[in-house]
Design a protein around this motif. Structure first.
Motif, PDB file in Angstrom:
ATOM      1  N   LYS A 134      -3.899  -0.699 -12.601  1.00 17.90           N
ATOM      2  CA  LYS A 134      -3.356   0.668 -12.621  1.00 17.90           C
ATOM      3  C   LYS A 134      -4.397   1.669 -13.122  1.00 17.90           C
ATOM      4  O   LYS A 134      -4.554   2.761 -12.576  1.00 17.90           O
ATOM      5  CB  LYS A 134      -2.119   0.705 -13.521  1.00 17.90           C
ATOM      6  N   LYS A 135      -5.141   1.278 -14.156  1.00 14.78           N
ATOM      7  CA  LYS A 135      -6.157   2.159 -14.738  1.00 14.78           C
ATOM      8  C   LYS A 135      -7.177   2.603 -13.693  1.00 14.78           C
ATOM      9  O   LYS A 135      -7.499   3.798 -13.579  1.00 14.78           O
ATOM     10  CB  LYS A 135      -6.861   1.423 -15.884  1.00 14.78           C
ATOM     11  N   TYR A 136      -7.662   1.666 -12.883  1.00 10.31           N
ATOM     12  CA  TYR A 136      -8.743   1.988 -11.950  1.00 10.31           C
ATOM     13  C   TYR A 136      -8.228   2.574 -10.635  1.00 10.31           C
ATOM     14  O   TYR A 136      -8.868   3.469 -10.069  1.00 10.31           O
ATOM     15  CB  TYR A 136      -9.595   0.752 -11.693  1.00 10.31           C
ATOM     16  N   ILE A 137      -7.095   2.106 -10.157  1.00  9.08           N
ATOM     17  CA  ILE A 137      -6.561   2.674  -8.910  1.00  9.08           C
ATOM     18  C   ILE A 137      -6.160   4.132  -9.114  1.00  9.08           C
ATOM     19  O   ILE A 137      -6.319   4.961  -8.215  1.00  9.08           O
ATOM     20  CB  ILE A 137      -5.371   1.836  -8.392  1.00  9.08           C
ATOM     21  N   ASN A 138      -5.672   4.454 -10.306  1.00  7.75           N
ATOM     22  CA  ASN A 138      -5.279   5.839 -10.587  1.00  7.75           C
ATOM     23  C   ASN A 138      -6.477   6.788 -10.608  1.00  7.75           C
ATOM     24  O   ASN A 138      -6.309   8.007 -10.585  1.00  7.75           O
ATOM     25  CB  ASN A 138      -4.531   5.919 -11.921  1.00  7.75           C
ATOM     26  N   THR A 143      -6.445   7.633  -6.560  1.00 12.39           N
ATOM     27  CA  THR A 143      -5.248   8.027  -5.832  1.00 12.39           C
ATOM     28  C   THR A 143      -4.165   8.475  -6.793  1.00 12.39           C
ATOM     29  O   THR A 143      -4.127   8.032  -7.950  1.00 12.39           O
ATOM     30  CB  THR A 143      -4.722   6.866  -4.964  1.00 12.39           C
ATOM     31  N   THR A 144      -3.292   9.334  -6.307  1.00  9.03           N
ATOM     32  CA  THR A 144      -2.150   9.795  -7.106  1.00  9.03           C
ATOM     33  C   THR A 144      -0.889   9.024  -6.744  1.00  9.03           C
ATOM     34  O   THR A 144       0.183   9.298  -7.258  1.00  9.03           O
ATOM     35  CB  THR A 144      -1.898  11.301  -6.870  1.00  9.03           C
ATOM     36  N   SER A 145      -1.027   8.042  -5.856  1.00 11.15           N
ATOM     37  CA  SER A 145       0.124   7.246  -5.434  1.00 11.15           C
ATOM     38  C   SER A 145       0.687   6.463  -6.608  1.00 11.15           C
ATOM     39  O   SER A 145      -0.035   6.022  -7.499  1.00 11.15           O
ATOM     40  CB  SER A 145      -0.276   6.275  -4.315  1.00 11.15           C
ATOM     41  N   GLU A 146       2.002   6.301  -6.595  1.00 12.50           N
ATOM     42  CA  GLU A 146       2.656   5.522  -7.652  1.00 12.50           C
ATOM     43  C   GLU A 146       2.463   4.021  -7.445  1.00 12.50           C
ATOM     44  O   GLU A 146       2.765   3.217  -8.316  1.00 12.50           O
ATOM     45  CB  GLU A 146       4.162   5.832  -7.686  1.00 12.50           C
ATOM     46  N   HIS A 147       1.942   3.658  -6.278  1.00  6.98           N
ATOM     47  CA  HIS A 147       1.717   2.245  -5.981  1.00  6.98           C
ATOM     48  C   HIS A 147       0.329   1.835  -6.475  1.00  6.98           C
ATOM     49  O   HIS A 147      -0.680   2.091  -5.823  1.00  6.98           O
ATOM     50  CB  HIS A 147       1.841   1.989  -4.474  1.00  6.98           C
ATOM     51  N   SER A 148       0.288   1.224  -7.625  1.00  4.47           N
ATOM     52  CA  SER A 148      -1.002   0.821  -8.195  1.00  4.47           C
ATOM     53  C   SER A 148      -0.857  -0.511  -8.923  1.00  4.47           C
ATOM     54  O   SER A 148      -1.180  -0.632 -10.093  1.00  4.47           O
ATOM     55  CB  SER A 148      -1.512   1.895  -9.165  1.00  4.47           C
ATOM     56  N   SER A 149      -0.341  -1.481  -8.203  1.00  6.66           N
ATOM     57  CA  SER A 149      -0.133  -2.805  -8.778  1.00  6.66           C
ATOM     58  C   SER A 149      -1.109  -3.809  -8.173  1.00  6.66           C
ATOM     59  O   SER A 149      -1.770  -3.511  -7.169  1.00  6.66           O
ATOM     60  CB  SER A 149       1.300  -3.272  -8.504  1.00  6.66           C
TER      61      SER A 149
END
Length: 292
Positions: free
Chosen positions: A223-227, A230-236
């Protein structure tokens, strides 16, 4: 119930995640029976009582996918009770599952994610290289979270460029490793040796206290790096698995090959990724078709 869960774990070989979900579902059903109907044994429930519980779930705005999972749990449970001769008939035969809308798998776009891996300055220490390896492993192999945390040093074959993972139903499969991922593994192992006095045994990925990684830890890292991109809530972690499959398909990989890499039991589970590639297909069509 204890016998049922032992059956699921040792005979059906259900994953720990599924066992936990089923344990919760059956517990909620048992609580409902006790509170509403004063029934302590689920074997006494008939299809009308089961329907009343499902209706309560719908009224409480529980998502159809969650309800379908609970129905699947009860179907397995009552089949088990029937086999054990605890019930004469299976009440679940008269229960229909609600239709759940199929959501397309969420994924990160190829360019920004690869730009992150190529340009972000991960710290030159054990923690920084572990974080990088988590991201590269999930994206570079498409393995599941449970498969990642279960990898041991003996599962890695650096010369053969492969890793052995244990998937659903305790099914083993061999997954290839790309050169970038191999380099990240080798770098991480050097820092791990230094951090823990040459202790490169057991689980490959560990915490700062040399304990095996746990799901929430991996979630936080991803989650830390995907955020960052992207602003998407999908960061798993599963987002990177979806990205792996989608990007392979966009590059022309065979669907059956992707199926084997992901460890899917059937092609139907893999075909969902074809929907994510429709924009790519449109682009190819517009460039190649005479009438486009």
């Amino acid at each position: 119930m204890d016998l049922f869960f032992k059956y699921l774990q040792y005979e059906k070989r259900y994953s720990p995640h599924t066992l936990t979900s089923y344990y919760t579902d059956l517990g909620q059903f048992s609580q409902y029976l006790n509170e509403v109907y004063q029934i302590t044994d689920p074997a006494e429930a008939d299809h009308t009582i089961i329907r009343s519980w499902l209706l309560t779930l719908v009224q409480n705005n529980i998502k159809p996918r969650s309800i379908n999972r609970k129905i699947a749990c009860l179907r397995s449970y009552y089949r088990f009770l029937l086999a054990q001769q605890r019930v004469q008939t299976n009440p679940m035969l008269r229960i229909k599952a609600p239709k759940a809308t199929k959501k397309l798998p969420a994924f990160v776009h190829e360019e920004p994610f690869n730009h992150l891996l190529d340009t972000f300055e991960f710290e030159e220490n054990f923690e920084g290289q572990r974080d990088r390896l988590i991201l590269e492993f999930l994206y570079g192999t498409g393995i599941r979270l449970a498969e990642l945390t279960g990898i041991e040093h003996t599962d890695i074959e650096l010369r053969a460029k492969t890793v052995r993972v244990l998937g659903k139903g305790n099914k083993e499969r061999i997954v290839p490793l790309n050169d970038s991922l191999l380099h990240s593994i080798e770098t991480y192992l050097e820092y791990k040796k230094s951090q823990f006095d040459n202790n490169n045994s057991g689980n490959l990925l560990v915490t700062n206290k040399a304990r095996p990684l746990y799901p929430k830890f991996v979630y936080r890292v991803v989650k830390k790096y995907i955020n960052m991109i992207t602003t998407s809530e999908h960061s798993s972690p599963h987002t990177l698995r979806h990205s792996f499959a989608t990007h392979l398909l966009n590059k022309g990989a065979d669907l059956n090959a992707i199926k084997d890499l992901l460890g899917h039991a059937s092609l139907a589970a893999t075909q969902v990724y074809t929907h994510n590639s429709i924009d790519k297909l449109k682009s190819i069509f517009e460039k190649a078709h005479p009438k486009a």
